[in-house]
Scaffold this motif. Structure first.
Motif, PDB file in Angstrom:
ATOM      1  N   LYS A  77       0.831  -1.192   0.000  1.00 12.54           N
ATOM      2  CA  LYS A  77       0.000   0.000   0.000  1.00 12.54           C
ATOM      3  C   LYS A  77       0.879   1.261   0.000  1.00 12.54           C
ATOM      4  CE  LYS A  77      -4.049   0.063   1.884  1.00 12.54           C
ATOM      5  NZ  LYS A  77      -5.247   0.051   2.759  1.00 12.54           N
ATOM      6  N   TYR A  78       1.994   1.184   0.707  1.00 14.77           N
ATOM      7  CA  TYR A  78       2.944   2.311   0.735  1.00 14.77           C
ATOM      8  C   TYR A  78       3.471   2.571  -0.677  1.00 14.77           C
ATOM      9  CZ  TYR A  78       6.761   5.281   2.509  1.00 14.77           C
ATOM     10  OH  TYR A  78       7.611   6.336   2.775  1.00 14.77           O
ATOM     11  N   LEU A  79       3.849   1.513  -1.375  1.00 11.11           N
ATOM     12  CA  LEU A  79       4.374   1.656  -2.740  1.00 11.11           C
ATOM     13  C   LEU A  79       3.340   2.268  -3.674  1.00 11.11           C
ATOM     14  CD1 LEU A  79       6.309  -1.722  -3.227  1.00 11.11           C
ATOM     15  CD2 LEU A  79       7.251   0.521  -2.648  1.00 11.11           C
ATOM     16  N   ASN A  80       2.053   2.022  -3.370  1.00 12.91           N
ATOM     17  CA  ASN A  80       0.977   2.556  -4.195  1.00 12.91           C
ATOM     18  C   ASN A  80       0.450   3.899  -3.692  1.00 12.91           C
ATOM     19  OD1 ASN A  80      -0.162   0.558  -6.432  1.00 12.91           O
ATOM     20  ND2 ASN A  80       0.564  -0.687  -4.731  1.00 12.91           N
ATOM     21  N   GLY A  81       1.079   4.418  -2.638  1.00 12.33           N
ATOM     22  CA  GLY A  81       0.658   5.696  -2.090  1.00 12.33           C
ATOM     23  C   GLY A  81      -0.716   5.662  -1.441  1.00 12.33           C
ATOM     24  N   GLN A  82      -1.116   4.490  -0.930  1.00  9.29           N
ATOM     25  CA  GLN A  82      -2.430   4.328  -0.315  1.00  9.29           C
ATOM     26  C   GLN A  82      -2.343   4.552   1.198  1.00  9.29           C
ATOM     27  OE1 GLN A  82      -4.181   0.598  -1.513  1.00  9.29           O
ATOM     28  NE2 GLN A  82      -3.929   1.019  -3.678  1.00  9.29           N
ATOM     29  N   PHE A  83      -2.296   5.812   1.574  1.00  7.10           N
ATOM     30  CA  PHE A  83      -2.206   6.187   2.977  1.00  7.10           C
ATOM     31  C   PHE A  83      -3.593   6.546   3.518  1.00  7.10           C
ATOM     32  CE2 PHE A  83       1.902   7.522   1.047  1.00  7.10           C
ATOM     33  CZ  PHE A  83       2.683   6.531   1.622  1.00  7.10           C
ATOM     34  N   SER A  84      -3.717   6.566   4.826  1.00 10.99           N
ATOM     35  CA  SER A  84      -4.999   6.841   5.462  1.00 10.99           C
ATOM     36  C   SER A  84      -4.975   8.187   6.171  1.00 10.99           C
ATOM     37  CB  SER A  84      -5.331   5.744   6.485  1.00 10.99           C
ATOM     38  OG  SER A  84      -5.353   4.478   5.865  1.00 10.99           O
ATOM     39  N   ASP A  85      -6.119   8.839   6.158  1.00 15.15           N
ATOM     40  CA  ASP A  85      -6.273  10.071   6.911  1.00 15.15           C
ATOM     41  C   ASP A  85      -6.384   9.726   8.396  1.00 15.15           C
ATOM     42  OD1 ASP A  85      -8.300  12.267   8.127  1.00 15.15           O
ATOM     43  OD2 ASP A  85      -7.157  13.135   6.459  1.00 15.15           O
ATOM     44  N   PHE A  86      -6.016  10.638   9.257  1.00 18.18           N
ATOM     45  CA  PHE A  86      -6.059  10.365  10.692  1.00 18.18           C
ATOM     46  C   PHE A  86      -7.486  10.336  11.240  1.00 18.18           C
ATOM     47  CE2 PHE A  86      -1.592  11.428  10.335  1.00 18.18           C
ATOM     48  CZ  PHE A  86      -1.015  10.502  11.196  1.00 18.18           C
ATOM     49  N   SER A  87      -8.455  10.627  10.394  1.00 25.18           N
ATOM     50  CA  SER A  87      -9.847  10.521  10.809  1.00 25.18           C
ATOM     51  C   SER A  87     -10.384   9.100  10.621  1.00 25.18           C
ATOM     52  CB  SER A  87     -10.725  11.495  10.011  1.00 25.18           C
ATOM     53  OG  SER A  87     -10.715  11.155   8.625  1.00 25.18           O
ATOM     54  N   VAL A  88      -9.575   8.210  10.047  1.00 19.81           N
ATOM     55  CA  VAL A  88     -10.012   6.842   9.800  1.00 19.81           C
ATOM     56  C   VAL A  88     -10.374   6.149  11.120  1.00 19.81           C
ATOM     57  CG1 VAL A  88      -7.657   5.892   9.914  1.00 19.81           C
ATOM     58  CG2 VAL A  88      -9.423   4.657   8.638  1.00 19.81           C
TER      59      VAL A  88
END
Length: 333
Positions: free
Chosen positions: A314-325
């Protein structure tokens, strides 16, 4: 270099791992013994145990990996599915850790992580591959076309296979968790001694409520005739019940593999540690020309390494989460 700290807290295992460039350098897990006397996981007790364990487990994971917290590039955690209180402990810790270090946060789907546990070690499956995920809470068939491209094609409509094992074990008087005890006794039993019904659902779905009911009624009837029936026949009962559950799993796996023309096969989840299931999948692979992949035992049960390997892709794909998750007890694919 990408250093990821991963946390798993979906049920009753508090686990932390450090994954560096897709390689697992540490995978530390603290198990909870509090639930044995209750015959199952008590959510409130699980949450409190996670709170006690999470700091020392994370510290040990970093120490074992030889990675300082200041060199972590992202923090991953299990977002769903699972016990909501247990998930909240891991989520809150991960958010706080990531915010304190000003690094990205990565939310991970627990069941997708079970599938990607196949990529922790070599050799791993080639895409596309078909994964049978079997645990105490889930039974699913998933087509994996890429690291982040998965399709759920079948699942249980009621109870999971692991739950069936545990409930049958409870009927036989085994301690919790009972699944491993059924597997142990089945090794010395005759799987064809007693016949239990095989439930065949549409397409690739499963159902295991029927086998639980069938075993219950069978034991009740036999004990009326002979109160010592279980003690005299426990090996054959376990072998026959396990054989039936495994046949239901293998039948659907084989159906999906044949119809979708996929010969790369994997099994994952806690029940994939069952020796009877492992043997059956390997034998089916030899019969059908499959290439079968089974993760190491430590990566089959709930663990942070599988969360970390998923977070890496997910990191390699830039799939990060917002801190509101926020974590959720249930989550679709």
């Amino acid at each position: 270099m990408i250093n990821i700290l991963a946390i798993e807290s979906s049920c009753d295992e508090t686990s932390a791992a450090v994954v560096v460039d897709g390689k697992v350098l540490s995978n530390i897990t603290a198990s909870q013994k509090e639930h044995a006397k209750y015959g199952g996981v008590v959510p409130e007790l699980a949450s409190r145990a996670h709170i006690r364990h999470i700091v020392p487990v994370v510290d040990e994971a970093l120490k074992t990996a030889g990675v300082d917290k200041t060199n972590i590039h992202a923090v991953a955690f299990t977002q769903a599915p699972g016990l909501i209180g247990a998930l909240l402990v891991g989520a809150c810790f991960a958010k706080s850790y990531a915010q304190a270090l000003n690094i990205p946060l990565i939310a991970v789907h627990h069941l997708q992580a079970h599938v990607l546990a196949h990529f922790i070690d070599e050799p791993h499956p080639e895409f596309p591959f078909l994964c049978l995920t079997v645990s105490g809470g889930h039974t699913q068939l998933v087509v994996c076309r890429d690291y982040m491209d998965m399709q759920l094609i079948g699942e249980t409509v009621d109870d999971a296979a692991g739950e069936a094992f545990d409930k049958i074990a409870k009927m036989l008087g085994f301690p919790y968790p009972g699944g491993p005890w059924v597997d142990k006794y089945a090794k010395d039993g005759d799987p064809r001694r007693f016949t239990f019904p095989i439930t065949d659902m549409k397409e690739y779905d499963f159902s295991f409520s029927g086998i639980k009911t069938a075993v219950l009624y069978f034991l009740q009837a036999q004990k009326k005739i002979d109160p010592q029936f279980v003690e005299k026949n426990v090996h054959d009962i376990c072998a026959s019940a396990q054989y039936t559950i495994i046949r239901m799993l293998i039948n659907k796996l084989q159906k999906a593999a044949n119809e979708l023309r996929i010969n790369q096969i994997g099994i994952a989840g806690g029940v994939s540690a069952n020796s009877g299931l492992r043997k059956a999948v390997v034998e089916a692979g030899e019969k059908n020309g499959w290439q079968v992949h089974i993760p190491k035992f430590e990566y089959c049960t709930d663990n942070a390494a599988m969360i970390g390997i998923t977070a890496y892709y997910k990191y390699l794909n830039g799939q990060f989460s917002d801190f509101s998750v926020t974590p959720t007890a249930r989550a679709s694919w």
